[in-house]
Design an enzyme around this catalytic site. Structure first.
Site, PDB file in Angstrom:
ATOM      1  N   CYS A   1       0.840  -1.191   0.000  1.00 59.86           N
ATOM      2  CA  CYS A   1       0.000   0.000   0.000  1.00 59.86           C
ATOM      3  C   CYS A   1       0.880   1.247   0.000  1.00 59.86           C
ATOM      4  O   CYS A   1       1.983   1.236   0.556  1.00 59.86           O
ATOM      5  CB  CYS A   1      -0.904   0.020   1.231  1.00 59.86           C
ATOM      6  SG  CYS A   1      -2.005  -1.401   1.360  1.00 59.86           S
TER       7      CYS A   1
ATOM      8  N   HIS B   1       9.918  -8.457  -5.796  1.00 60.44           N
ATOM      9  CA  HIS B   1       8.525  -8.534  -5.374  1.00 60.44           C
ATOM     10  C   HIS B   1       8.113  -9.959  -5.021  1.00 60.44           C
ATOM     11  O   HIS B   1       6.935 -10.204  -4.735  1.00 60.44           O
ATOM     12  CB  HIS B   1       7.615  -7.961  -6.462  1.00 60.44           C
ATOM     13  CG  HIS B   1       7.812  -6.481  -6.665  1.00 60.44           C
ATOM     14  ND1 HIS B   1       8.782  -5.979  -7.494  1.00 60.44           N
ATOM     15  CD2 HIS B   1       7.197  -5.410  -6.124  1.00 60.44           C
ATOM     16  CE1 HIS B   1       8.731  -4.653  -7.459  1.00 60.44           C
ATOM     17  NE2 HIS B   1       7.782  -4.289  -6.637  1.00 60.44           N
TER      18      HIS B   1
END
Length: 764
Positions: free
Chosen positions: A525, A703
């Site tokens: 986020c 990631h």
């Protein structure tokens, strides 16, 4: 009566409950049942927040990504996860990020993980989706369980549900062929599964289905347009009503096509695509619903409700009950609730609307349309006062900043010498080996770092204590890099909460929310800065941290900055002036920081432009204007330095093969890019374009928690060396390492340094 509905709601929760639940499960600290319970609680809460709507979206909630959800609904999974044991949700996480929870991986027998799915940007947003992978042999098989479970939950709560799915043409268009086959050739196999899904939803009492086809706002050739005709003529017999939803732009030359597809309703983005309206009102058959996205789902400014009513009321007179109103797109792209904000400047707060407030704006508009403006006179008057306050506020406009823009000329963006001359000077100064190694900037943000930041913001530790803690983390980072044998070091960015927020906090013209979180991908986020006024730099922002780090080592230390285009594209940007004007203001501010770093003796400066491509207009015909000013802004920022100062830039998870000439025009000495998830596919651009400067194709997918092996990284770099001369290649990860753990980073970078040594010995 105008009907109200929503295209989607933020899924992360007002307090990022989904993020924390996901990360807890992935660490093995909680169970799958606990994670599912958090998802169910969030869905219930979000449906309640939308209870005033006539139709509420169901199926917009995802544990990772809506495109990945659609792949699972269509039974379309990569072969590498076929046959793995365990829960479907664990397989879902493996596709998304390479692995799931430790216990689930052990049960499935894949403790080393699998290759994570490729990830790229969702149109021109900062949201990332998992790219569907196609081959000529791809088959589809319906699995409607996720959607039916959520539908059953919604019914038990009395929700008037409108299921949301990705449309078949957009699904194919946004995927990638892994064997060079034609994706559209799969349409005949795909459509029967969509038909089966729609029939299944009808059997469960569904009347309306929102089928998202945002690809319609891009430029499509006749083959793809024909695919829409084929798809929707085959689906027209489904016993449900289809609301075909487009968003993020104008239909333009697709207006006739969209208006005449055999669906019951059409949604358009009337914020970004307002120019479509007149033509569509003439084209739309008299039986068809027109849904207008009248509230901006991409930004956080209050809607000028009185101005919207001025143009919307005549349309209601024309359409009557055929008019629906909604936000322009899913509210996934804005924070959840402005009421959570307690520290935001009251004046600026009065100008804003988050997801819940946007739904209230929609309610006010619907009441005004259905009962007359007097029924909501107080709300309309308060809205007008807020709009006028923002327009007239002296905090928004800075005459000195505006004057500085008039002094920009071509000399500001021009390096003193061509790249070849600069490279020779830099090589003599830096004395780096072939295949030099570096990282992209950040290192793990440990619990200790986050705790110190919280304590400093809360006032429980003073600035001197905070600086001492951060310096200790920087020293640790330098020691680790020297032990690894990296060639160009970074300070690790311990003091930075976010690569954009950190700079916005120190630039005039920005403010920040406390809980304005937006999902970027999975559990990641971001809290975008709010750019409300003219921009200037009151003081140096990074010089003390970088010069301290350089004092700890004899190796080159990179100064780390975020570029003006990325700060712009990853902020909630003011909508009262052209984006290019705000970007030039940013460029002048960041140029001052670059020059201060150089004066402090920093000889390598990285200016990240991760979001350069993200800002591209969705239609290629509009690219030139954007790229002209975006590249100009980078050059203004970077190119005031001497030839001996090496300028780096970084781009991640953005397809840029088709803008490679503009990237070359940026004239950075070194560019680092994402390539590991796409197996060096991005380097195809260099088959036909002779890129003139140095390049670092990422070999470590940060990631994913997977640790890449030395052989894998060597193989990737050898592919790169087939296109770029070895003398101009760097070895680096795809992106910054702040989201990873030291236990992952150390072995991965150890392998990366070993790979560079192997390359030096074997590649000439």
């Amino acid at each position: 009566m105008a009907i109200t509905h929503n295209l989607g709601f933020p899924r992360i929760g007002a307090k990022r409950e989904l993020k924390f639940a996901l990360e807890s499960y992935w660490k093995g600290e909680s169970t799958l049942d606990t994670l599912r319970a958090v998802g169910a609680e969030l869905r219930a809460r979000h449906w309640q927040a939308q209870a005033d709507l006539d139709l509420v979206p169901v199926g917009d909630f995802a544990f990772y990504d809506q495109m990945l959800d659609m792949s699972f609904t269509l039974g379309h999974l990569p072969k590498r996860v076929h046959g793995l044991k365990g829960e479907s949700l664990d397989t879902y996480f493996r596709v998304a990020r390479g692995r799931s929870a430790p216990a689930a991986e052990a049960q499935a027998g894949c403790t080393d993980g699998v290759a994570a799915g490729e990830m790229t940007k969702w149109f021109d947003t900062n949201y990332h989706y998992i790219v569907p992978e196609f081959t000529a042999a791809t088959e589809f098989k319906l699995d409607a369980s996720r959607l039916l479970e959520q539908l059953a939950e919604a019914k038990r709560q009395g929700v008037n549900a409108k299921p949301v799915i990705i449309g078949p043409v957009t699904y194919l268009a946004l995927g990638k062929s892994k064997d060079g086959s034609d994706r559209l050739a799969l349409l005949d196999r795909l459509l029967p599964v969509y038909a089966e899904l729609l029939n299944t939803l009808a059997a469960h009492g569904v009347q309306w289905v929102q089928i998202d086809e945002p690809i319609l706002v891009t430029e499509l050739d006749e083959t793809w347009r024909h695919a829409f005709e084929i798809a929707y003529h085959e689906l027209k017999t489904a016993p449900v009503k289809l609301l075909l939803a487009t968003y993020f732009g104008e239909l333009q030359d697709q207006r006739y096509l969209a208006a005449h597809l055999p669906v019951a309703g059409l949604h358009i983005d009337a914020v970004r695509g307002r120019d479509d309206l007149v033509a569509l009102l003439n084209l739309l058959p008299s039986s068809k619903i027109l849904s207008l996205g009248v509230i901006d789902g991409r930004n956080i400014w209050k809607t000028d409700l009185n101005a919207v009513l001025d143009w919307l009321e005549p349309i209601q007179d024309q359409l009557g009950e055929r008019l629906w109103i909604a936000p322009s797109c899913s509210l996934l792209h804005v924070p959840v609730d402005l009421d959570s904000e307690r520290t935001l400047d009251p004046e600026i707060r009065s100008w804003l609307a988050f997801a819940r407030q946007k739904l209230n704006e929609l309610r006010v508009l619907a009441t005004a349309l259905n009962q007359g403006r007097e029924a909501v006179r107080a709300e309309l008057d308060a809205n007008r006062a807020a709009i006028d306050s923002r327009r007239q506020s002296p905090r928004v406009n800075d005459p000195e900043v505006k004057a500085s823009l008039t002094r920009i000329d071509a000399r500001l963006g021009r390096r003193q010498s061509p790249y070849a001359d600069r490279a020779a000077k830099q090589a003599g100064l830096l004395n780096l080996p072939e295949f030099p190694t570096t990282t992209i900037g950040s290192f793990p943000q440990t619990g200790e770092i986050r705790q110190a930041r919280r304590q400093f913001k809360a006032g429980t530790i003073d600035e001197a204590t905070y600086v001492e803690i951060m310096r200790g983390e920087i020293a640790r980072c330098v020691r680790e890099q020297e032990a690894l044998g990296l060639d160009v070091l970074v300070h690790g960015e311990a003091e930075r909460n976010d690569m954009v927020e950190y700079f916005g906090e120190q630039l005039a013209g920005f403010t920040f929310s406390q809980f304005g979180w937006v999902q970027s991908y999975g559990s990641r986020c971001v809290k975008p800065p709010i750019l409300f006024g003219d921009i200037r730099r009151p003081k140096a922002m990074t010089v003390d941290w970088i010069t301290y780090a350089q004092s700890l080592t004899d190796k080159p230390m990179k100064g780390m900055l975020t570029g003006p285009v990325t700060i712009l594209n990853w902020s909630f940007v003011r909508d009262d002036q052209p984006r290019s004007v705000s970007c030039r203001q940013l460029a002048l501010a960041m140029r001052e920081e670059v020059l201060d770093l150089e004066r402090a003796g920093v000889r390598v400066i990285q200016i990240d432009e991760a979001a350069l491509r993200e800002g591209l207009p969705l239609r290629r015909s509009q690219w030139t204007d954007y790229l002209d000013w975006a590249v100009e802004c980078f050059r203004i920022t970077a190119n005031g330095v001497s030839d001996a100062t090496q300028i780096h830039t970084h781009m991640c998870y953005s397809e840029f093969n088709d803008i490679i000439a503009s990237i070359a025009d940026m004239d950075a000495d070194v560019i680092t890019i994402e390539t590991s998830r796409s197996d060096m596919e991005l380097l195809d651009a260099f088959d036909d374009f002779s890129y003139p400067n140095a390049i670092g194709p990422g070999v470590y997918d940060i990631h994913s928690p997977n640790i890449p092996g030395e052989a894998h990284m060597v193989e990737l770099m050898r592919k790169a060396a087939e296109r770029i001369p070895a003398q101009r290649l760097w070895v680096n990860p795809d992106c910054g390492l702040k989201t990873r753990q030291w236990s992952e980073v150390i072995p991965a970078l150890t392998n990366m340094v070993a790979a560079a040594k192997t390359l030096r010995a074997t590649v000439s």
